[in-house]
Design a protein around this motif. Structure first.
Motif, PDB file in Angstrom:
ATOM      1  N   ALA A  86       0.839  -1.192   0.000  1.00 41.83           N
ATOM      2  CA  ALA A  86       0.000   0.000   0.000  1.00 41.83           C
ATOM      3  C   ALA A  86       0.876   1.246   0.000  1.00 41.83           C
ATOM      4  CB  ALA A  86      -0.930  -0.004   1.213  1.00 41.83           C
ATOM      5  N   ILE A  87       0.431   2.245  -0.761  1.00 44.89           N
ATOM      6  CA  ILE A  87       1.166   3.505  -0.903  1.00 44.89           C
ATOM      7  C   ILE A  87       0.156   4.637  -1.018  1.00 44.89           C
ATOM      8  CG2 ILE A  87       1.296   3.211  -3.420  1.00 44.89           C
ATOM      9  CD1 ILE A  87       4.062   4.573  -3.349  1.00 44.89           C
ATOM     10  N   ASN A  88       0.533   5.833  -0.538  1.00 48.64           N
ATOM     11  CA  ASN A  88      -0.371   6.965  -0.703  1.00 48.64           C
ATOM     12  C   ASN A  88       0.070   7.844  -1.868  1.00 48.64           C
ATOM     13  OD1 ASN A  88       1.580   8.821   0.195  1.00 48.64           O
ATOM     14  ND2 ASN A  88       0.592   9.212   2.140  1.00 48.64           N
ATOM     15  N   GLN A  89      -0.689   8.880  -2.142  1.00 49.50           N
ATOM     16  CA  GLN A  89      -0.463   9.738  -3.298  1.00 49.50           C
ATOM     17  C   GLN A  89       0.814  10.558  -3.201  1.00 49.50           C
ATOM     18  OE1 GLN A  89      -2.589  10.360  -0.878  1.00 49.50           O
ATOM     19  NE2 GLN A  89      -2.239  12.464  -0.269  1.00 49.50           N
ATOM     20  N   ASN A  90       1.435  10.576  -2.029  1.00 50.73           N
ATOM     21  CA  ASN A  90       2.685  11.305  -1.849  1.00 50.73           C
ATOM     22  C   ASN A  90       3.901  10.388  -1.899  1.00 50.73           C
ATOM     23  OD1 ASN A  90       1.387  13.803  -1.573  1.00 50.73           O
ATOM     24  ND2 ASN A  90       0.899  13.330   0.546  1.00 50.73           N
ATOM     25  N   GLY A  91       3.672   9.098  -2.128  1.00 45.72           N
ATOM     26  CA  GLY A  91       4.776   8.154  -2.214  1.00 45.72           C
ATOM     27  C   GLY A  91       5.169   7.550  -0.881  1.00 45.72           C
ATOM     28  N   ARG A  92       4.344   7.742   0.122  1.00 47.26           N
ATOM     29  CA  ARG A  92       4.635   7.156   1.433  1.00 47.26           C
ATOM     30  C   ARG A  92       4.077   5.737   1.467  1.00 47.26           C
ATOM     31  NH1 ARG A  92       3.335   9.474   7.498  1.00 47.26           N
ATOM     32  NH2 ARG A  92       4.544   7.877   8.566  1.00 47.26           N
ATOM     33  N   LYS A 124      -0.763  23.186  -1.948  1.00 53.48           N
ATOM     34  CA  LYS A 124      -1.015  22.814  -3.330  1.00 53.48           C
ATOM     35  C   LYS A 124       0.008  21.772  -3.789  1.00 53.48           C
ATOM     36  CE  LYS A 124      -1.682  24.752  -7.879  1.00 53.48           C
ATOM     37  NZ  LYS A 124      -1.658  25.921  -8.720  1.00 53.48           N
ATOM     38  N   ARG A 125      -0.450  20.799  -4.556  1.00 61.47           N
ATOM     39  CA  ARG A 125       0.408  19.735  -5.066  1.00 61.47           C
ATOM     40  C   ARG A 125       1.412  20.314  -6.062  1.00 61.47           C
ATOM     41  NH1 ARG A 125       0.411  14.596  -4.286  1.00 61.47           N
ATOM     42  NH2 ARG A 125       1.626  13.357  -5.730  1.00 61.47           N
ATOM     43  N   SER A 126       2.660  19.888  -5.951  1.00 64.01           N
ATOM     44  CA  SER A 126       3.716  20.409  -6.810  1.00 64.01           C
ATOM     45  C   SER A 126       4.235  19.321  -7.760  1.00 64.01           C
ATOM     46  CB  SER A 126       4.881  20.928  -5.957  1.00 64.01           C
ATOM     47  OG  SER A 126       5.541  19.837  -5.324  1.00 64.01           O
ATOM     48  N   LYS A 127       5.030  19.742  -8.729  1.00 68.02           N
ATOM     49  CA  LYS A 127       5.667  18.794  -9.639  1.00 68.02           C
ATOM     50  C   LYS A 127       6.636  17.898  -8.872  1.00 68.02           C
ATOM     51  CE  LYS A 127       5.179  21.487 -13.806  1.00 68.02           C
ATOM     52  NZ  LYS A 127       5.808  22.050 -14.990  1.00 68.02           N
ATOM     53  N   GLU A 128       7.258  18.446  -7.827  1.00 70.26           N
ATOM     54  CA  GLU A 128       8.166  17.655  -6.994  1.00 70.26           C
ATOM     55  C   GLU A 128       7.397  16.546  -6.273  1.00 70.26           C
ATOM     56  OE1 GLU A 128       8.165  21.104  -6.863  1.00 70.26           O
ATOM     57  OE2 GLU A 128       9.956  21.301  -8.107  1.00 70.26           O
ATOM     58  N   ASP A 129       6.171  16.855  -5.824  1.00 70.99           N
ATOM     59  CA  ASP A 129       5.328  15.837  -5.192  1.00 70.99           C
ATOM     60  C   ASP A 129       5.054  14.692  -6.171  1.00 70.99           C
ATOM     61  OD1 ASP A 129       5.103  17.349  -2.816  1.00 70.99           O
ATOM     62  OD2 ASP A 129       3.283  18.349  -3.534  1.00 70.99           O
ATOM     63  N   ASP A 130       4.726  15.053  -7.409  1.00 71.37           N
ATOM     64  CA  ASP A 130       4.449  14.036  -8.429  1.00 71.37           C
ATOM     65  C   ASP A 130       5.694  13.201  -8.731  1.00 71.37           C
ATOM     66  OD1 ASP A 130       1.814  14.826  -8.621  1.00 71.37           O
ATOM     67  OD2 ASP A 130       2.097  15.975 -10.478  1.00 71.37           O
ATOM     68  N   LEU A 131       6.829  13.848  -8.824  1.00 71.78           N
ATOM     69  CA  LEU A 131       8.075  13.131  -9.089  1.00 71.78           C
ATOM     70  C   LEU A 131       8.425  12.193  -7.938  1.00 71.78           C
ATOM     71  CD1 LEU A 131      10.465  12.668 -10.960  1.00 71.78           C
ATOM     72  CD2 LEU A 131      11.606  14.597  -9.866  1.00 71.78           C
ATOM     73  N   HIS A 132       8.223  12.660  -6.710  1.00 69.98           N
ATOM     74  CA  HIS A 132       8.488  11.811  -5.541  1.00 69.98           C
ATOM     75  C   HIS A 132       7.572  10.583  -5.569  1.00 69.98           C
ATOM     76  CE1 HIS A 132       9.707  10.651  -1.532  1.00 69.98           C
ATOM     77  NE2 HIS A 132       8.424  10.525  -1.226  1.00 69.98           N
TER      78      HIS A 132
END
Length: 148
Positions: A86-92, A124-132
């Motif tokens: 299981a993983i969340n939308q932030n990569g945790r 706000k969600r960032s491009k760095e969040d998506d990359l992570h």
């Protein structure tokens, strides 16, 4: 092995599809009837707007070795109980080692909110969040494929 996504409010659906397609992994996106998703690489499962309908449909389709993407700690707990990843939308990653603490923190935050306290702001969600997320998700998919 497949990927199951609690897709109602998931901000990383496109990333999930792209990674899964590159690795040839089946994806099921579960949504309720108040949401619309256009079919692409993934299979869309639409369920009623009843409370927890998406969660129940997702968990009922989860098998050992699957990957579940969710923001919901309860869904993550049930996925771990089924021997899924299981993983969340932030990569945790949700794991047996951290889920109890996460559930306890959620409980405390809920108590604070009910008492009238603010528990933080949502940035706000960032491009760095998506990359992570993409990096962590790709790592998890590779790990799951090796174990499968």
């Amino acid at each position: 092995m497949k990927i199951l996504v609690d897709a109602d409010a998931c901000p990383v659906k496109t990333i999930i599809e792209n990674v899964a397609k590159s690795l040839n992994i089946r994806v099921l996106m579960v949504i309720d009837t108040s949401h619309i998703l256009e079919p692409g690489y993934c299979e869309i499962i639409q369920v009623s707007k009843a409370p927890d309908a998406v969660d129940i449909a997702l968990i009922n389709r989860t098998e050992p070795g699957d990957i579940v993407v969710t923001q919901d700690y309860g869904v993550a707990t049930m996925a771990l109980g089924k021997k899924a990843f299981a993983i969340n939308q932030n990569g945790r990653y949700y794991t047996e080692d951290n889920i109890d603490l996460m559930l306890f923190e959620r409980h405390l935050a809920g108590k604070q909110r009910r008492a009238g306290s603010r528990t933080g702001t949502i940035k706000k969600r960032s491009k760095e969040d998506d990359l992570h997320f993409e990096t962590a998700f790709l790592r998890l998919c590779s790990q799951a494929l090796l174990k499968g």
